[in-house]
Every structure is written in structure tokens, then in C-alpha cells.
Design an enzyme around this catalytic site. Sequence first.
Site, mmCIF file in Angstrom:
data_model
loop_
_atom_site.group_PDB
_atom_site.id
_atom_site.type_symbol
_atom_site.label_atom_id
_atom_site.label_comp_id
_atom_site.label_asym_id
_atom_site.label_seq_id
_atom_site.Cartn_x
_atom_site.Cartn_y
_atom_site.Cartn_z
ATOM 1 N N GLU A 7 0.690 -1.307 0.078
ATOM 2 C CA GLU A 7 -0.138 0.000 -0.076
ATOM 3 C C GLU A 7 0.935 1.160 -0.177
ATOM 4 O OE1 GLU A 7 -3.332 -2.177 2.842
ATOM 5 O OE2 GLU A 7 -1.655 -1.157 3.664
ATOM 6 N N ASP A 13 -11.803 -8.018 2.118
ATOM 7 C CA ASP A 13 -12.440 -9.431 2.374
ATOM 8 C C ASP A 13 -13.851 -9.314 3.091
ATOM 9 O OD1 ASP A 13 -9.815 -8.954 4.522
ATOM 10 O OD2 ASP A 13 -11.788 -9.253 5.744
HETATM 11 N N1 SAH Z 1 -1.168 -11.129 4.354
HETATM 12 C C1 SAH Z 1 -0.777 -10.182 4.947
HETATM 13 C C2 SAH Z 1 -1.685 -10.258 6.249
HETATM 14 C C3 SAH Z 1 -1.957 -8.755 6.760
HETATM 15 S S1 SAH Z 1 -3.521 -8.798 6.746
HETATM 16 C C4 SAH Z 1 0.800 -10.181 5.586
HETATM 17 O O1 SAH Z 1 1.083 -11.445 5.328
HETATM 18 O O2 SAH Z 1 1.220 -9.175 5.749
HETATM 19 C C5 SAH Z 1 -3.974 -7.774 8.114
HETATM 20 C C6 SAH Z 1 -3.901 -6.367 7.727
HETATM 21 O O3 SAH Z 1 -4.980 -5.978 6.783
HETATM 22 C C7 SAH Z 1 -4.048 -5.499 9.179
HETATM 23 O O4 SAH Z 1 -3.015 -4.330 8.917
HETATM 24 C C8 SAH Z 1 -5.396 -5.007 9.065
HETATM 25 O O5 SAH Z 1 -5.787 -3.500 9.324
HETATM 26 C C9 SAH Z 1 -6.193 -5.329 7.864
HETATM 27 N N2 SAH Z 1 -7.183 -6.042 7.817
HETATM 28 C C10 SAH Z 1 -7.800 -6.672 6.439
HETATM 29 N N3 SAH Z 1 -8.830 -7.496 6.456
HETATM 30 C C11 SAH Z 1 -9.135 -7.584 8.074
HETATM 31 C C12 SAH Z 1 -9.904 -8.547 8.906
HETATM 32 N N4 SAH Z 1 -10.710 -9.308 8.357
HETATM 33 N N5 SAH Z 1 -9.469 -8.398 10.118
HETATM 34 C C13 SAH Z 1 -8.484 -7.576 10.728
HETATM 35 N N6 SAH Z 1 -7.818 -6.876 9.844
HETATM 36 C C14 SAH Z 1 -8.059 -6.864 8.676
#
Ligand code: SAH
Length: 250
Positions: free
Chosen positions: A13, A217
Site C-alpha cells: 500500500e 475481505d
Molecule cells: N497477508 C498479510 C496479512 C496482513 S492482513 C501479510 O502477510 O502481511 C492484516 C492487515 O489488513 C491489517 O493491517 C489489518 O488492518 C487489515 N485487515 C484486512 N482485513 C482484515 C480483517 N478481516 N480483520 C482484521 N484486519 C484486517
Amino acid sequence: MTTIAIVSALHEELAAVLDLMPDEQQQVVGGRTFWRGHLQGHDVVAVLSGIGKVAAATTAAVLIERFGVQRIVFTGVAGGLAPGVNVGDVVVARHFLQHDMDASPIFPRHEVPGYGRSRFDADAMLTAQLVRASEQVMRELPSRLGAEVMRAFGLEAPRCHQGLLISGDRFVSTTAESLALRDALPDALAVEMEGAAFAQVCHDYGVPLAVVRTISDRADDAAHVDFPRFLREVASRYSGAVIDALLAQR
Ligand code: SAH
């Protein structure tokens, strides 16, 4: 001139934002790299917060104390909670709450001890600007992404929502947990892991904050979208375009 901080939780991002800053210089504080530079004529400090509330709070404090930023804008991804908040939509926060804060029965559930409140507000003016920038990008989205990407992620008519964003130190990925959150906090639009921590620190210092999240998601058991591909082809292009449009406003 005022300095504005641009923050993301994930590398992909922030990469889109850094691409727009030709002259950035790095400085490492507290194990994080801060990039100082310019974007659309503004002084900008860009940084990766890392994931979770503690990482977010440290980042916010360093931005304010060390870099003297006067405004903070966070772009990232989140899980949609409320009905109609779909993958590819955008949520701009008006209020924040830590859904895992629970010092009951001493304090009401979700209340942050010492503050007498559970909800913190986004800055109204900066948020209005961020909504305008997001809506502009939303209108241009299909032509920016192309039909194949839109189809791949089932994006139809992406919308911009405004309201309550909730944060906690958990990646919410089961329908049971998502339903429990919706039950406890019916007006929550989306869930993520950093926003409410930024809001508490910004409240402490009186620094305006605005947060925009692309829905990656639905925070449930449903088959996950190809997360890395979504980040690369949708969310990061969004972050870059929204920040560019925001800072282009005069
Ligand atoms: N695949 C990524 C995982 C990070 S996802 C990695 O390996 O780095 C988590 C990030 O996405 C967090 O910063 C959070 O703020 C956001 N996020 C997205 N969907 C989310 C969910 N369902 N629950 C909590 N955080 C979520």
C-alpha cells in the site's frame, strides 16, 4: 508549511504512495523507516506502521513527537462487516472504536479506561477532503483497473461508505467472529487492526486524523480473495490514487 503524514500498514500500500514522491529521504526511528519528501507541493512523511494497535500507536507518537506532523492520513485494507460493505468498496472512518477493549465490569465494555468514552472521532474537515478524493477515485476505478481485474475480484459498482471503523489485535476471518462483532456493534462498517489506535494517540495530541480503507475481505469463512493480488492490483492502486487526489485539493 504544514507536514502531512501518510501511513499504511502493509508494504504494497505504501509503495504506491512512495512512487509519487520523487525526492524522498529515509530516516530510521524506533525500527521504522520514515520517508520525508514532497507530494503535490506538500511536505510529506510516509511510513509503514506495521500491523496491530501497538505498532500503530508507536508510529503515531513518533510521527507527532519526532517529525512534528500536523495531520495524519492512513490508507489500508479492512474486512467488511455491515451488509452491503463489499470487497472493492471503500470505507472512510467518521468514528473509531477498539473492539477488543474490555475492562468490564470496572468500565463499560469497549470504554477506554481514563477517557470516559469508547469512540474517538476522525477530523471532520480532513475526512470530508478524503471522502471527496475517494469518491473521485471511485468514479475512475473501472477504467483504471480494467475489466479483467474487476471480473477477477467480482467488483461491480464499488461504493464509498462513511461511519464507524473498528480495530483490534485480531485478523477476523471466521463468520462466527464477524457475526459476534456485528451483534455487539451493529453500526460498525468494517474491521481492521490499526485505525482506533491512531485515533487515540491523535486525540491525546490534538492532531487531525483521517482513515480510508479498501475492503479486501468480508471478515468471514468465505474463500479468500487472492490477497497479494488484491493488494497489488486493487488496494495499492487505490491508495496511491486517493492520496494523490487528496493532496491535489487546494
Ligand atoms: N497477508 C498479510 C496479512 C496482513 S492482513 C501479510 O502477510 O502481511 C492484516 C492487515 O489488513 C491489517 O493491517 C489489518 O488492518 C487489515 N485487515 C484486512 N482485513 C482484515 C480483517 N478481516 N480483520 C482484521 N484486519 C484486517
